[in-house]
Design a protein around this motif. Structure first.
Motif, PDB file in Angstrom:
ATOM      1  N   UNK A 189       0.852  -1.187   0.000  1.00 19.97           N
ATOM      2  CA  UNK A 189       0.000   0.000   0.000  1.00 19.97           C
ATOM      3  C   UNK A 189       0.885   1.233   0.000  1.00 19.97           C
ATOM      4  N   UNK A 190       0.683   2.099  -0.969  1.00 17.35           N
ATOM      5  CA  UNK A 190       1.420   3.358  -1.057  1.00 17.35           C
ATOM      6  C   UNK A 190       0.445   4.485  -0.722  1.00 17.35           C
ATOM      7  N   UNK A 191       0.643   5.105   0.446  1.00 14.11           N
ATOM      8  CA  UNK A 191      -0.297   6.112   0.930  1.00 14.11           C
ATOM      9  C   UNK A 191       0.189   7.535   0.671  1.00 14.11           C
ATOM     10  N   UNK A 192       1.172   7.700  -0.209  1.00 10.52           N
ATOM     11  CA  UNK A 192       1.783   9.018  -0.376  1.00 10.52           C
ATOM     12  C   UNK A 192       1.051   9.923  -1.357  1.00 10.52           C
ATOM     13  N   UNK A 193       0.254   9.364  -2.248  1.00 13.30           N
ATOM     14  CA  UNK A 193      -0.417  10.177  -3.246  1.00 13.30           C
ATOM     15  C   UNK A 193      -1.734  10.735  -2.744  1.00 13.30           C
ATOM     16  N   UNK A 194      -2.435  11.459  -3.608  1.00 14.05           N
ATOM     17  CA  UNK A 194      -3.748  11.994  -3.218  1.00 14.05           C
ATOM     18  C   UNK A 194      -4.718  10.897  -2.806  1.00 14.05           C
ATOM     19  N   UNK A 195      -4.614   9.732  -3.456  1.00 12.18           N
ATOM     20  CA  UNK A 195      -5.430   8.570  -3.118  1.00 12.18           C
ATOM     21  C   UNK A 195      -4.488   7.383  -2.942  1.00 12.18           C
ATOM     22  N   UNK A 196      -4.574   6.654  -1.820  1.00  7.14           N
ATOM     23  CA  UNK A 196      -3.692   5.497  -1.626  1.00  7.14           C
ATOM     24  C   UNK A 196      -3.911   4.463  -2.723  1.00  7.14           C
ATOM     25  N   UNK A 197      -2.824   3.788  -3.111  1.00  6.71           N
ATOM     26  CA  UNK A 197      -2.920   2.755  -4.130  1.00  6.71           C
ATOM     27  C   UNK A 197      -2.258   1.479  -3.621  1.00  6.71           C
ATOM     28  N   UNK A 256      -3.258  17.965   7.747  1.00  8.30           N
ATOM     29  CA  UNK A 256      -4.100  19.135   7.923  1.00  8.30           C
ATOM     30  C   UNK A 256      -4.028  19.991   6.666  1.00  8.30           C
ATOM     31  N   UNK A 257      -5.139  20.248   5.997  1.00  9.87           N
ATOM     32  CA  UNK A 257      -5.119  21.037   4.762  1.00  9.87           C
ATOM     33  C   UNK A 257      -4.537  22.426   5.012  1.00  9.87           C
ATOM     34  N   UNK A 258      -3.619  22.840   4.144  1.00 11.01           N
ATOM     35  CA  UNK A 258      -2.996  24.152   4.316  1.00 11.01           C
ATOM     36  C   UNK A 258      -3.966  25.279   4.014  1.00 11.01           C
ATOM     37  N   UNK A 259      -5.036  24.992   3.250  1.00  8.20           N
ATOM     38  CA  UNK A 259      -5.985  26.048   2.913  1.00  8.20           C
ATOM     39  C   UNK A 259      -7.162  26.092   3.878  1.00  8.20           C
ATOM     40  N   UNK A 260      -7.121  25.213   4.906  1.00  7.98           N
ATOM     41  CA  UNK A 260      -8.175  25.222   5.900  1.00  7.98           C
ATOM     42  C   UNK A 260      -9.441  24.535   5.465  1.00  7.98           C
ATOM     43  N   UNK A 261      -9.452  23.956   4.251  1.00  8.81           N
ATOM     44  CA  UNK A 261     -10.642  23.312   3.737  1.00  8.81           C
ATOM     45  C   UNK A 261     -10.755  21.888   4.270  1.00  8.81           C
ATOM     46  N   UNK A 262     -11.978  21.431   4.416  1.00 11.64           N
ATOM     47  CA  UNK A 262     -12.218  20.072   4.896  1.00 11.64           C
ATOM     48  C   UNK A 262     -11.839  19.058   3.827  1.00 11.64           C
ATOM     49  N   UNK A 263     -11.198  17.960   4.221  1.00 12.79           N
ATOM     50  CA  UNK A 263     -10.810  16.906   3.294  1.00 12.79           C
ATOM     51  C   UNK A 263     -11.894  15.825   3.304  1.00 12.79           C
ATOM     52  N   UNK A 264     -12.675  15.770   2.225  1.00 13.39           N
ATOM     53  CA  UNK A 264     -13.795  14.832   2.170  1.00 13.39           C
ATOM     54  C   UNK A 264     -13.341  13.385   2.192  1.00 13.39           C
ATOM     55  N   UNK A 265     -12.061  13.113   1.852  1.00 15.82           N
ATOM     56  CA  UNK A 265     -11.595  11.735   1.831  1.00 15.82           C
ATOM     57  C   UNK A 265     -11.653  11.107   3.209  1.00 15.82           C
ATOM     58  N   UNK A 266     -11.619  11.907   4.276  1.00 13.71           N
ATOM     59  CA  UNK A 266     -11.658  11.354   5.623  1.00 13.71           C
ATOM     60  C   UNK A 266     -13.052  10.811   5.953  1.00 13.71           C
ATOM     61  N   UNK A 267     -14.069  11.248   5.204  1.00 13.81           N
ATOM     62  CA  UNK A 267     -15.433  10.824   5.481  1.00 13.81           C
ATOM     63  C   UNK A 267     -15.937   9.763   4.511  1.00 13.81           C
ATOM     64  N   UNK A 268     -15.211   9.512   3.435  1.00 10.12           N
ATOM     65  CA  UNK A 268     -15.727   8.659   2.380  1.00 10.12           C
ATOM     66  C   UNK A 268     -14.728   7.548   2.096  1.00 10.12           C
ATOM     67  N   UNK A 269     -15.027   6.339   2.583  1.00 15.59           N
ATOM     68  CA  UNK A 269     -14.078   5.249   2.400  1.00 15.59           C
ATOM     69  C   UNK A 269     -14.042   4.747   0.965  1.00 15.59           C
ATOM     70  N   UNK A 270     -14.913   5.273   0.093  1.00 15.61           N
ATOM     71  CA  UNK A 270     -14.846   4.892  -1.311  1.00 15.61           C
ATOM     72  C   UNK A 270     -13.537   5.341  -1.935  1.00 15.61           C
ATOM     73  N   UNK A 271     -12.951   6.428  -1.420  1.00 14.83           N
ATOM     74  CA  UNK A 271     -11.703   6.938  -1.970  1.00 14.83           C
ATOM     75  C   UNK A 271     -10.498   6.424  -1.189  1.00 14.83           C
ATOM     76  N   UNK A 272     -10.727   5.467  -0.288  1.00  8.48           N
ATOM     77  CA  UNK A 272      -9.652   5.045   0.601  1.00  8.48           C
ATOM     78  C   UNK A 272      -8.557   4.277  -0.111  1.00  8.48           C
ATOM     79  N   UNK A 273      -8.866   3.500  -1.136  1.00 15.45           N
ATOM     80  CA  UNK A 273      -7.846   2.678  -1.764  1.00 15.45           C
ATOM     81  C   UNK A 273      -8.224   2.385  -3.212  1.00 15.45           C
ATOM     82  N   UNK A 274      -7.228   2.546  -4.107  1.00 12.55           N
ATOM     83  CA  UNK A 274      -7.332   2.107  -5.482  1.00 12.55           C
ATOM     84  C   UNK A 274      -6.340   0.971  -5.682  1.00 12.55           C
ATOM     85  N   UNK A 275      -6.757  -0.077  -6.376  1.00  7.87           N
ATOM     86  CA  UNK A 275      -5.945  -1.277  -6.516  1.00  7.87           C
ATOM     87  C   UNK A 275      -5.749  -1.596  -7.995  1.00  7.87           C
TER      88      UNK A 275
END
Length: 351
Positions: free
Chosen positions: A69-77, A110-129
């Motif tokens: 699992x590579x968690x470094x990108x915008x979406x883990x793969x 923590x987002x530098x722009x202060x915006x909420x990161x929706x990925x924390x609420x939606x496990x659909x974006x948690x992993x791409x395989x």
């Protein structure tokens, strides 16, 4: 069989463990006809980064299954592989479930722009395989796990003749074509690559360290990486040693397939396959036919190396690039498919 899975952040423990993972991948490739792990996960075996996680399952001293699992990108793969003789016992299903859990443990940013990161609420974006070759077993595992296709990476191929059939193209007088100089051109190439692939989820985020990791691979040949420079003024161009880098083409001939010039006394076997590894064009220079020009340069280089077949990878939804390669004689061989969890309403029940 016992499906206990051990996991730890990178790098792998030692060279023995790295060799075991590579041997497992080679066994799966022999059985399936396609490599189960792509280049980046193999480079990551030595990556000292807590956001690269290795998952291993052992059976009677053999490494039966591996996932990364590579968690470094915008979406883990993730990518995973199960030894052929240990398949059909649920190990792939458990590896994917464990990889999903590791992806959800990614470090909070923590987002530098202060915006909420929706990925924390939606496990659909948690992993791409990734499923290389999109084999039936991979499709079955994805369906059982509630994953659906979200991206297709086409593998295109074409036969090659000799250098006479693929000469180097003429370069317009306002452009200069030259080969890459390791060290001197590193930063310029990374900047040019970032501009050319600004919206690409993997290629666009390569760093100088990523470049040097590839330069250190035994397949790397600086003579197969060409930079195209604009000798005039190009708005937004990337300053290189001799001008503005407006494009590049990088070729790759797998180790052990290139003829050895030191061997004499008879003809050597031509390389069976060579790759147009990446073609990049600066966005400010698009519309000038540079992608076609650079593709021709790559084919000419591979033909000079007497490669019998050229291959390349391109995203299925990149219509302009696909058209360029089709005009150059490439046809679809197969595809790699990336899967992600289906929306909740579409997920299978009763599992």
């Amino acid at each position: 069989m016992d499906t206990s899975i051990l996991w730890h952040p990178g790098p792998l423990i030692d060279d023995v463990e790295i060799t075991q993972v590579r041997e497992l991948a080679a066994a799966a490739e022999r059985a399936d006809g396609v490599a189960p792990l792509s280049e980046q996960p193999l480079l990551n075996l030595r990556e000292a980064d807590d956001d690269v996680v290795h998952l291993l399952s052992w059976w009677r001293g053999d490494l039966a299954g591996y996932a990364q699992v590579d968690r470094r990108g915008p979406v883990p793969s993730a990518e995973l592989v199960v030894r052929p003789e240990h398949r059909r016992h649920g190990l792939g299903f458990h590896l994917l479930a464990s990889a999903t859990a590791r992806a959800q443990e990614r470090r909070d940013v923590v987002p530098t722009d202060g915006q909420h990161d929706a990925r924390r609420d939606d496990d659909r974006a948690a992993l791409h395989v990734w499923a290389h070759g999109d084999l039936p077993a991979a499709r079955a595992l994805a369906a059982r796990s509630g994953f659906v296709p979200v991206r297709e990476l086409l593998v295109l191929a074409r036969p090659l003749g000799g250098p006479d059939e693929h000469p180097f193209p003429d370069v317009p007088p306002d452009l200069r074509l030259r080969t890459f100089v390791p060290g001197a051109d590193d930063a310029a190439w990374v900047r040019a690559n970032a501009r050319a692939f600004a919206h690409h989820p993997e290629q666009g985020r390569l760093t100088v360290a990523d470049l040097r990791a590839r330069v250190d691979e035994d397949w790397f040949d600086a003579a197969g990486l060409y930079l195209l420079e604009d000798t005039g003024s190009v708005s937004g161009g990337t300053a290189g040693p001799d001008g503005a880098v407006v494009g590049f083409v990088w070729t790759k001939i797998p180790t052990g397939t290139a003829p050895d010039p030191a061997v004499s006394g008879g003809p050597t076997e031509p390389p069976a396959e060579g790759e147009i590894y990446v073609v990049g064009v600066d966005p400010d220079a698009q519309g000038r036919g540079l992608g076609t020009l650079l593709t021709a340069v790559g084919l000419a280089h591979l033909a000079r190396a007497r490669v019998r077949e050229a291959v390349l990878y391109v995203d299925g939804d990149n219509a302009p690039a696909v058209r360029t390669y089709e005009r150059a004689g490439f046809v679809r061989r197969t595809a790699d498919v990336q899967y992600a969890a289906a929306p909740r309403a579409d997920r299978p029940t009763g599992r």
